[in-house]
Design an enzyme around this catalytic site. Structure first.
Site, PDB file in Angstrom:
ATOM      1  N   PHE A 190      -5.132   1.720  -3.058  1.00  0.00           N
ATOM      2  CA  PHE A 190      -5.061   0.544  -3.938  1.00  0.00           C
ATOM      3  C   PHE A 190      -4.955   1.001  -5.399  1.00  0.00           C
ATOM      4  CE2 PHE A 190      -7.278  -2.712  -6.543  1.00  0.00           C
ATOM      5  CZ  PHE A 190      -6.294  -3.681  -6.440  1.00  0.00           C
ATOM      6  N   GLN A 191      -4.016   0.469  -6.105  1.00  0.00           N
ATOM      7  CA  GLN A 191      -3.723   0.794  -7.502  1.00  0.00           C
ATOM      8  C   GLN A 191      -3.459   2.277  -7.722  1.00  0.00           C
ATOM      9  OE1 GLN A 191      -6.679  -1.268  -9.985  1.00  0.00           O
ATOM     10  NE2 GLN A 191      -5.252  -2.980 -10.012  1.00  0.00           N
ATOM     11  N   GLU A 211      -1.612  -3.081 -21.737  1.00  0.00           N
ATOM     12  CA  GLU A 211      -1.636  -1.627 -21.928  1.00  0.00           C
ATOM     13  C   GLU A 211      -0.440  -1.141 -22.744  1.00  0.00           C
ATOM     14  OE1 GLU A 211      -2.170  -3.157 -19.022  1.00  0.00           O
ATOM     15  OE2 GLU A 211      -4.050  -2.401 -18.156  1.00  0.00           O
ATOM     16  N   MET A 240      21.090  -8.521 -32.770  1.00  0.00           N
ATOM     17  CA  MET A 240      21.867  -7.287 -32.740  1.00  0.00           C
ATOM     18  C   MET A 240      22.818  -7.257 -31.552  1.00  0.00           C
ATOM     19  SD  MET A 240      22.726  -4.678 -34.312  1.00  0.00           S
ATOM     20  CE  MET A 240      21.649  -3.886 -35.480  1.00  0.00           C
ATOM     21  N   LYS A 296     -11.190   9.206 -10.136  1.00  0.00           N
ATOM     22  CA  LYS A 296     -12.494   8.548 -10.238  1.00  0.00           C
ATOM     23  C   LYS A 296     -13.650   9.500  -9.901  1.00  0.00           C
ATOM     24  CE  LYS A 296     -14.233   3.997  -9.262  1.00  0.00           C
ATOM     25  NZ  LYS A 296     -14.144   2.752  -8.560  1.00  0.00           N
TER      26      LYS A 296
END
Ligand SMILES: Cc1ncc(C[n+]2csc(CCOP(=O)(O)OP(=O)(O)O)c2C)c(N)n1
Length: 572
Positions: free
Chosen positions: A116-117, A54, A475, A166
């Site tokens: 959940f999630q 993602e 760097m 949802k």
């Protein structure tokens, strides 16, 4: 009561995206957005690009937005899907990039239950979004999407997140897409104040040593043409920030290169000595100003910016003009043109240019990033889209690639996100198909999102992926050498780097490697002739090279360093 057909939240989502003329979604499915993916299977007006992470989707949307000026769109699931977008969102926020991120969310009645999630992504992203929404009712879905696109793209652009529970996606209602948006308290100023513009013109007309300091805002505002015309007609030198590169032709003699920490000596000297500084679409960032009280201290400062909160934020200015840079530069050009400049200012600039040009050792047995970049600049005539990662190579790109067009330099400026280039190049390649897209990486940053090579390979995107492999986190190593007594704590990757040619091949990309300066021409000719698939080249470059000039962090521009302070035992 009407009997209009009801649509599900998922259908409304796509009808809304159709209204917004979305061409691509970069995304990843999961439980909370499964109904949207279910519908997506039937959608033909846009293409969904399945990234491998993602974060990759979010940088890809940014890459697409940065090269096209359109809004980039991301679709991910709840919880880890949503939190994986955070770095990309923060990146877009810092660089004012318009993206809309749609996150799935657990059903409304489970929010706050440690479901959940579940992650409070609206809470998490509040400080790094221009605005964010949790849609609580399907009846608000279409108008929220309309607002999200409007907010992302107008005024000072930025990321907007829309969280979609949802049940909202499953619920139904009639579809009505609003024609216009009215948001209380959000009315970006477009036209600059007339009297302020007149006053600025008067001051610029009298200036003996004027300087244009131009940032990414000019590119965002599509104001490069107006800016260039204004600079040329009034014979004013131009220096760019990292994100401003390309807003003024890099090959024009009036261009002084980048200013700031790794800017050119002559650009920084011009800042130190100008009598009128005209900042356009730039935000006086600390990598540009160094110590703020010594920045352009002799100058009357004019600041042109769409964002009123950017005025006097870091550096106090004498004359602010809030509004759209395109419009203001055009208005200023009406007021002022063909002003002959005293030669003295230009003679002085020439002297600085001759005293301290950008330079590196050449010819040389060692392959150097600067040399490869100069070759790429020559071969592409400054016309490629260069997508940089973060580190030394990023600064050398800014110094050595001559950008001739806006929206050609894609770089993580404000956040400095390693792992940006590979996915951003994927998005850029979907946005622009008629110019080469070149992703330039350090060996460290490449490993942070190299999984998106798979996306590039699957879609046969003709991206040139280049790794400037110096076997170090270059760097950081540079700062360790210069300011931390050469304690190279965890920056040496020579023992742990993978075989990049094998990695590339395993991810589906034809890959080469070279460490010889004399092979560079042939390698570049070969890869720039490949237009139907991605290729990867590992350039094994000098290990301990340093980027100069350098203004140490927090120092004044006049404290610039030009060479190694302590060269003991250094081979390069
Ligand atoms: C995600 C992230 N982690 C850490 C850093 C700090 N950082 C800045 S530059 C740099 C080194 C980059 O090394 P490499 O990718 O090999 O590029 P080089 O500097 O050698 O060109 C690091 C670790 C960062 N900018 N981004």
């Amino acid at each position: 009561m009407t009997n209009a057909k009801k649509l599900s939240g998922a259908e409304i989502f796509f009808e809304s995206l159709k209204k917004e003329k979305v061409e691509y979604i970069f995304g990843y499915p999961g439980g909370a957005n499964i109904k949207i993916y279910d519908k997506l299977n039937e959608i033909t007006f846009l293409e969904h690009i399945l990234t491998r992470h993602e974060q990759g989707a979010t940088h890809a949307a940014e890459g697409y937005a940065r090269v096209t000026g359109k809004v980039g769109v991301v679709l991910v699931t709840s919880g880890p899907g949503a939190t994986n977008t955070v770095t990309g969102i923060a990146d877009a926020y810092m660089d004012s990039i318009p993206i809309v991120v749609f996150t799935g969310q657990v059903p409304s009645n489970m929010i706050g239950n440690d479901a959940f999630q579940e992650a409070d992504i609206v809470g998490i992203t509040r400080p790094i979004t221009k605005h964010n929404f949790l849609v609580r009712d399907v009846k608000d879905l279409a108008s929220t999407i309309k607002k999200a696109f409007y907010i992302a793209a107008t005024g000072r652009p930025g990321p907007v997140l829309v969280d979609l529970p949802k049940d909202v996606i499953a619920a139904e209602c009639e579809f009505n897409y609003p024609e216009k948006v009215e948001i209380r308290g959000y009315k970006p100023t477009f036209k600059g104040h007339k009297n302020q513009i007149k006053k600025a013109a008067k001051i610029i007309r009298k200036a003996k040593r004027p300087l244009l300091y131009v940032g990414g805002g000019v590119i965002m505002a599509e104001a490069s043409k107006e800016l260039t015309k204004f600079a040329l007609k009034n014979h004013i030198p131009v220096t760019n920030t990292l994100l401003g590169l390309g807003s003024f032709p890099g090959t024009d003699p009036q261009f002084l290169g980048m200013l700031g920490m790794h800017g050119t000596y002559y650009a920084n000297q011009a800042v130190n000595n100008c009598d009128v500084l005209i900042a356009v679409g730039a935000r006086f960032d600390d990598r540009v100003t160094g110590k703020t009280d010594t920045f352009a201290s002799k100058a009357y400062k004019i600041h042109i910016d769409i964002d009123p909160t950017a005025i006097d934020k870091n550096v106090l200015v004498d004359l602010p003009i809030v509004g759209d840079a395109k419009q203001i530069m055009a208005d200023l050009s009406e007021e002022l043109f063909d002003k002959p400049r005293e030669e003295k200012w230009w003679d002085q600039i020439k002297e600085w240019q001759e005293a301290c040009p950008l330079e590196y050792k050449r010819p040389d047995d060692l392959l150097r990033t600067q040399f490869v970049l100069e070759k790429i600049s020559e071969k592409t005539n400054g016309e490629a889209i260069i997508v940089s990662d973060v580190g030394q190579h990023q600064m050398w790109i800014a110094q050595y690639y001559k950008f001739n067009n806006p929206r050609s330099h894609v770089s993580s400026g404000g956040l400095g996100t390693m792992g940006f280039s590979v996915p951003a190049a994927v998005g850029a390649a979907f946005g622009v198909k008629d110019r080469p897209v070149v992703s330039i990486n350090g060996d460290g940053g490449f490993q942070m999102n190299m999984q998106e090579l798979i996306t590039a390979a699957y879609h046969k995107l003709p991206i040139k992926f280049f790794i400037m492999n110096n076997s170090f986190l270059g760097m950081v190593r540079q700062w360790q050498e210069l300011f931390h007594e050469e304690k190279y704590s965890f920056t040496d990757l020579s023992e742990s780097n993978p075989d990049f040619v094998k990695v590339g091949a395993a991810l589906g990309v034809e890959s080469f490697s070279t460490n010889k300066p004399e092979e560079v021409d042939a390698v570049l000719d070969k890869v720039f002739a490949i237009n139907d698939r991605p290729v990867l080249v590992e350039f094994k470059v000098a290990k301990e090279d340093l980027v100069f000039p350098m203004v140490p962090s927090g120092a004044s521009i006049s404290d610039m360093i030009h060479k190694r302070i302590n060269p003991k035992g250094k081979k390069s």
